[in-house]
Write a protein that holds these residues in place. Sequence first.
Motif, short mmCIF file in Angstrom:
data_model
loop_
_atom_site.label_atom_id
_atom_site.label_comp_id
_atom_site.label_asym_id
_atom_site.label_seq_id
_atom_site.Cartn_x
_atom_site.Cartn_y
_atom_site.Cartn_z
N ILE A 167 0.94 -1.28 -0.15
CA ILE A 167 0.03 0.04 0.03
C ILE A 167 0.94 1.21 0.01
O ILE A 167 2.01 1.10 0.16
CB ILE A 167 -0.87 0.10 1.32
N LYS A 186 -3.21 2.87 -7.41
CA LYS A 186 -4.23 2.02 -8.10
C LYS A 186 -3.49 1.58 -9.57
O LYS A 186 -3.23 0.67 -9.94
CB LYS A 186 -5.57 2.46 -8.26
N ASP A 244 -2.05 -2.48 -3.94
CA ASP A 244 -3.31 -3.00 -3.35
C ASP A 244 -4.16 -1.96 -2.61
O ASP A 244 -5.21 -2.23 -2.40
CB ASP A 244 -2.95 -4.26 -2.23
N GLY A 245 -3.57 -0.82 -2.16
CA GLY A 245 -4.28 0.08 -1.63
C GLY A 245 -3.64 1.41 -1.08
O GLY A 245 -2.46 1.50 -1.48
N LYS A 264 -12.72 5.10 -2.33
CA LYS A 264 -13.24 3.90 -2.95
C LYS A 264 -13.97 4.28 -4.27
O LYS A 264 -13.90 3.42 -5.22
CB LYS A 264 -14.38 3.19 -1.80
N THR A 300 -11.45 4.54 -7.15
CA THR A 300 -10.67 3.20 -7.34
C THR A 300 -11.53 2.16 -7.64
O THR A 300 -12.06 1.89 -8.60
CB THR A 300 -9.47 3.27 -6.30
N PHE A 345 -10.28 -1.88 -3.35
CA PHE A 345 -9.04 -1.19 -2.87
C PHE A 345 -8.92 -0.90 -1.36
O PHE A 345 -9.74 -0.13 -0.99
CB PHE A 345 -8.86 0.08 -3.75
N ILE A 346 -8.00 -1.26 -0.80
CA ILE A 346 -7.78 -1.24 0.71
C ILE A 346 -7.63 0.09 0.93
O ILE A 346 -6.73 1.05 0.38
CB ILE A 346 -6.47 -1.98 1.06
N CYS A 347 -8.31 0.44 2.06
CA CYS A 347 -7.98 1.65 2.69
C CYS A 347 -7.80 1.22 4.31
O CYS A 347 -8.71 1.03 4.78
CB CYS A 347 -9.33 2.66 2.59
N ASP A 352 -11.10 -0.58 5.82
CA ASP A 352 -10.72 -2.12 5.58
C ASP A 352 -9.82 -2.50 6.66
O ASP A 352 -9.68 -3.57 7.11
CB ASP A 352 -9.87 -2.36 4.28
#
Length: 231
Positions: A111, A146, A151-152, A164, A167, A171-173, A203
């Motif tokens: 990330i 992205k 991954d985020g 979100k 993307t 998509f990891i936050c 996430d």
Amino acid sequence: MREERPIIALDFPSLDKVKTFLSLFPSDEKLYLKIGMELYYAAGPEVVTYVKTYGHSVFLDLKLHDIPNTVKSAMKVLADLGVDMTNVHAAGGLEMMSAAREGLGRDSKLIAVTQLTSTSQEQMQADQNIQSTLADSVLHYAKKTKEAGLDGVVCSAREVEVIKRATSSDFICLTPGIRPEGSASGDQKRVMTPEQARQIGSDYIVIGRPITQAPDPLAAYQAIYDQWNHH
């Protein structure tokens, strides 16, 4: 995609302090632990190996930011340590982030940091000479992250929804600066409770002092776990 375990920031100056802290938890409790600069620079790769030996997950928070080839080589080393997640600074650019992804491989999550949660809009504009709003800067970095195949991002919980949307839902936050109701915000400028972070779609959440400096860290962790999972 959402991680049920709050990530505990191991903001300790030595491996001995980590061992003492982890001894307060049941041996079968598999934690998700953040190892940051202070601890990693003090204890080195040994601290990662130690906590992985006990079955814990590791987010190695080193925020790499260098020329692409250097970051790629460093990521190969971190991949060999078996970290579950690590990060770079999105400000390093598209090429650097892509190189980081290549070096780390796909077995670990990667990330990027957008803007630090300790940074205010005024500071960003004065110190970084980025004259957009803080929200626009964060969103721009998230889109580039992205695009680079990461991954985020690490972001404030306040920015999750817009990231979100721009993307994708997977998509990891990952949101630091999480504080339970009534606790001090410390040096974080943009903070939110675990329940608010859950409602807004985070996430992963990272919590340090409200657990590590609590009179009863296990009880504090369990309370935050319940708030995060709405038990």
